[in-house]
Design a protein around this motif. Structure first.
Motif, PDB file in Angstrom:
ATOM      1  N   ARG A   5       0.838  -1.146   0.004  1.00 21.81           N
ATOM      2  CA  ARG A   5      -0.063   0.135   0.196  1.00 21.81           C
ATOM      3  C   ARG A   5       0.889   1.209  -0.037  1.00 21.81           C
ATOM      4  O   ARG A   5       0.389   2.228  -0.773  1.00 21.81           O
ATOM      5  CB  ARG A   5      -0.856   0.055   1.213  1.00 21.81           C
ATOM      6  CG  ARG A   5      -1.932  -0.974   1.101  1.00 21.81           C
ATOM      7  CD  ARG A   5      -3.030  -0.849   2.527  1.00 21.81           C
ATOM      8  NE  ARG A   5      -4.016  -1.678   2.295  1.00 21.81           N
ATOM      9  CZ  ARG A   5      -5.223  -1.319   1.865  1.00 21.81           C
ATOM     10  NH1 ARG A   5      -5.333  -0.036   1.534  1.00 21.81           N
ATOM     11  NH2 ARG A   5      -6.354  -2.104   2.141  1.00 21.81           N
ATOM     12  N   ALA A  18       1.396   4.422  -2.917  1.00 26.07           N
ATOM     13  CA  ALA A  18       1.223   5.700  -2.848  1.00 26.07           C
ATOM     14  C   ALA A  18       2.159   6.507  -3.394  1.00 26.07           C
ATOM     15  O   ALA A  18       2.116   7.810  -3.423  1.00 26.07           O
ATOM     16  CB  ALA A  18       0.905   6.016  -1.333  1.00 26.07           C
ATOM     17  N   PHE A  34      -1.543   7.747  -8.454  1.00 27.59           N
ATOM     18  CA  PHE A  34      -1.951   7.628  -7.203  1.00 27.59           C
ATOM     19  C   PHE A  34      -2.919   8.517  -6.675  1.00 27.59           C
ATOM     20  O   PHE A  34      -2.059   9.621  -6.424  1.00 27.59           O
ATOM     21  CB  PHE A  34      -1.298   6.918  -6.215  1.00 27.59           C
ATOM     22  CG  PHE A  34      -2.173   6.193  -5.102  1.00 27.59           C
ATOM     23  CD1 PHE A  34      -2.581   4.860  -5.124  1.00 27.59           C
ATOM     24  CD2 PHE A  34      -2.094   6.966  -4.031  1.00 27.59           C
ATOM     25  CE1 PHE A  34      -3.335   4.594  -4.019  1.00 27.59           C
ATOM     26  CE2 PHE A  34      -2.738   6.571  -2.848  1.00 27.59           C
ATOM     27  CZ  PHE A  34      -3.254   5.231  -2.797  1.00 27.59           C
ATOM     28  N   ASP A  35      -4.082   8.653  -5.929  1.00 26.95           N
ATOM     29  CA  ASP A  35      -4.583   9.858  -5.276  1.00 26.95           C
ATOM     30  C   ASP A  35      -5.742   8.975  -4.682  1.00 26.95           C
ATOM     31  O   ASP A  35      -5.985   7.799  -4.583  1.00 26.95           O
ATOM     32  CB  ASP A  35      -5.153  10.679  -6.151  1.00 26.95           C
ATOM     33  CG  ASP A  35      -6.506  10.340  -7.336  1.00 26.95           C
ATOM     34  OD1 ASP A  35      -6.792   9.363  -7.138  1.00 26.95           O
ATOM     35  OD2 ASP A  35      -6.467  11.010  -8.284  1.00 26.95           O
ATOM     36  N   SER A  36      -6.385   9.731  -3.841  1.00 32.62           N
ATOM     37  CA  SER A  36      -7.645   8.976  -2.956  1.00 32.62           C
ATOM     38  C   SER A  36      -8.512   8.310  -3.695  1.00 32.62           C
ATOM     39  O   SER A  36      -9.012   7.455  -3.449  1.00 32.62           O
ATOM     40  CB  SER A  36      -8.141  10.074  -2.142  1.00 32.62           C
ATOM     41  OG  SER A  36      -8.779  11.227  -2.901  1.00 32.62           O
ATOM     42  N   GLN A  37      -8.974   8.838  -5.084  1.00 32.85           N
ATOM     43  CA  GLN A  37      -9.860   8.283  -5.834  1.00 32.85           C
ATOM     44  C   GLN A  37      -9.431   6.979  -6.392  1.00 32.85           C
ATOM     45  O   GLN A  37     -10.045   6.150  -6.424  1.00 32.85           O
ATOM     46  CB  GLN A  37     -10.240   9.308  -6.826  1.00 32.85           C
ATOM     47  CG  GLN A  37     -11.136  10.535  -6.590  1.00 32.85           C
ATOM     48  CD  GLN A  37     -11.566  11.180  -7.726  1.00 32.85           C
ATOM     49  OE1 GLN A  37     -10.545  11.465  -8.420  1.00 32.85           O
ATOM     50  NE2 GLN A  37     -12.561  11.812  -7.710  1.00 32.85           N
ATOM     51  N   GLN A  73      -7.151   5.129  -4.905  1.00 34.75           N
ATOM     52  CA  GLN A  73      -7.251   4.165  -3.175  1.00 34.75           C
ATOM     53  C   GLN A  73      -8.636   3.620  -3.502  1.00 34.75           C
ATOM     54  O   GLN A  73      -8.845   2.211  -3.122  1.00 34.75           O
ATOM     55  CB  GLN A  73      -6.985   4.939  -2.207  1.00 34.75           C
ATOM     56  CG  GLN A  73      -6.777   4.281  -1.081  1.00 34.75           C
ATOM     57  CD  GLN A  73      -6.055   3.135  -1.066  1.00 34.75           C
ATOM     58  OE1 GLN A  73      -4.905   3.398  -0.955  1.00 34.75           O
ATOM     59  NE2 GLN A  73      -6.283   1.877  -1.015  1.00 34.75           N
ATOM     60  N   ASP A  74      -9.752   4.618  -3.785  1.00 29.91           N
ATOM     61  CA  ASP A  74     -11.074   4.004  -3.428  1.00 29.91           C
ATOM     62  C   ASP A  74     -11.531   2.970  -4.356  1.00 29.91           C
ATOM     63  O   ASP A  74     -12.011   1.924  -4.187  1.00 29.91           O
ATOM     64  CB  ASP A  74     -12.163   5.269  -3.548  1.00 29.91           C
ATOM     65  CG  ASP A  74     -12.051   6.079  -2.397  1.00 29.91           C
ATOM     66  OD1 ASP A  74     -11.375   5.773  -1.330  1.00 29.91           O
ATOM     67  OD2 ASP A  74     -12.475   7.188  -2.500  1.00 29.91           O
ATOM     68  N   ARG A  75     -10.905   3.174  -5.853  1.00 26.40           N
ATOM     69  CA  ARG A  75     -11.153   2.137  -6.545  1.00 26.40           C
ATOM     70  C   ARG A  75     -10.640   0.795  -6.539  1.00 26.40           C
ATOM     71  O   ARG A  75     -11.079  -0.456  -6.672  1.00 26.40           O
ATOM     72  CB  ARG A  75     -10.801   2.752  -8.100  1.00 26.40           C
ATOM     73  CG  ARG A  75     -11.561   3.937  -8.562  1.00 26.40           C
ATOM     74  CD  ARG A  75     -11.532   4.378  -9.924  1.00 26.40           C
ATOM     75  NE  ARG A  75      -9.976   4.930 -10.251  1.00 26.40           N
ATOM     76  CZ  ARG A  75      -9.963   6.147 -10.097  1.00 26.40           C
ATOM     77  NH1 ARG A  75     -11.200   7.163  -9.995  1.00 26.40           N
ATOM     78  NH2 ARG A  75      -8.817   6.878 -10.433  1.00 26.40           N
ATOM     79  N   ASP A  80      -9.609  -0.144  -3.421  1.00 28.55           N
ATOM     80  CA  ASP A  80     -10.072  -1.088  -2.406  1.00 28.55           C
ATOM     81  C   ASP A  80     -11.531  -1.492  -2.720  1.00 28.55           C
ATOM     82  O   ASP A  80     -11.880  -2.777  -2.173  1.00 28.55           O
ATOM     83  CB  ASP A  80     -10.652   0.131  -1.165  1.00 28.55           C
ATOM     84  CG  ASP A  80      -9.419   0.596  -0.515  1.00 28.55           C
ATOM     85  OD1 ASP A  80      -8.360  -0.188  -0.325  1.00 28.55           O
ATOM     86  OD2 ASP A  80      -9.526   1.681   0.045  1.00 28.55           O
TER      87      ASP A  80
END
Length: 213
Positions: free
Chosen positions: A9, A13, A18-21, A23-25, A27
């Motif tokens: 993980r 990063a 890589f960004d928060s979106q 990461q959501d995808r 996950d």
């Protein structure tokens, strides 16, 4: 080398994509893969204990060898469970990623997962590679699809001299490259960040079949 899920993980990063979106995808992809693996054998059950290392980072590392300015489409052959195709699409949602898979249940899974992650530029082609019309691709990937020589025989028609090939080959990478005959190319082997014994064949075809360079 990346050995733990936490390290995997952390490595993700560091990617420019890589960004928060993203990461959501990713996950969501892990969650969906675990659920679907109860219905069909997408990946070995044991590998899900190390899913971020074995499947997510193992796929995402291919982006290291493809310049960000490389235009789409990206073509992933024999996508199967979605690795690397769905991971690439999750990290580069603006890029057209064409995933080729002939098995009906896998095709249905790939489409469901792409839809759930909102990957509007991801496309799934449910057909045998031999039946797909030729068209130039900016990047071609294939994970455990076919030996290198056979793979090129099947898919070189999608390649130009600018097409980047990224082919995870495990322990056989150097041997497959050493055994390759009658192709003009710039292929070489890069080391995997998830397995010190695994290699990735990277490079371009510089022409059709002929004497090797």
């Amino acid at each position: 080398m990346i050995e733990t899920e936490a390290a995997a993980r952390a490595w993700l990063a560091t990617l420019p994509e890589f960004d928060s979106q993203a990461q959501d995808r990713l996950d969501l992809l892990v969650k969906l893969t675990r659920e679907e693996n109860q219905r069909q054998n997408l990946v070995s059950a044991g590998s899900l204990e190390h899913v971020w290392t074995r499947h997510i980072v193992d796929s995402a590392q291919l982006l290291r060898f493809v310049p960000r300015e490389t235009s789409s489409p990206w073509m992933d052959l024999g996508t199967g469970a979605g690795f690397p195709g769905l991971v690439i699409a999750a990290l580069r949602p603006e890029c057209e990623v064409v995933m080729v898979e002939s098995r009906t249940r896998r095709v249905e899974w790939l489409q469901r997962a792409a839809d759930a992650m909102g990957l509007r530029s991801a496309k799934v082609i449910g057909a045998r590679l031999e039946t797909i019309p030729s068209a130039p691709r900016a990047c071609i990937s294939a994970r455990a699809f076919a030996p290198l020589g056979k793979l090129l025989n099947l898919s070189a028609r999608f390649s130009t001299s600018d097409t980047v090939w990224v082919l995870p080959k495990g322990m056989s990478a150097q041997q497959e490259l050493d055994n390759l005959r009658n192709w003009r190319h710039t292929f070489h082997v890069e080391h995997s960040v998830t397995d010190p014994q695994a290699g990735i064949i990277v490079g371009t075809l510089t022409g059709g079949k002929g004497s090797t360079t």
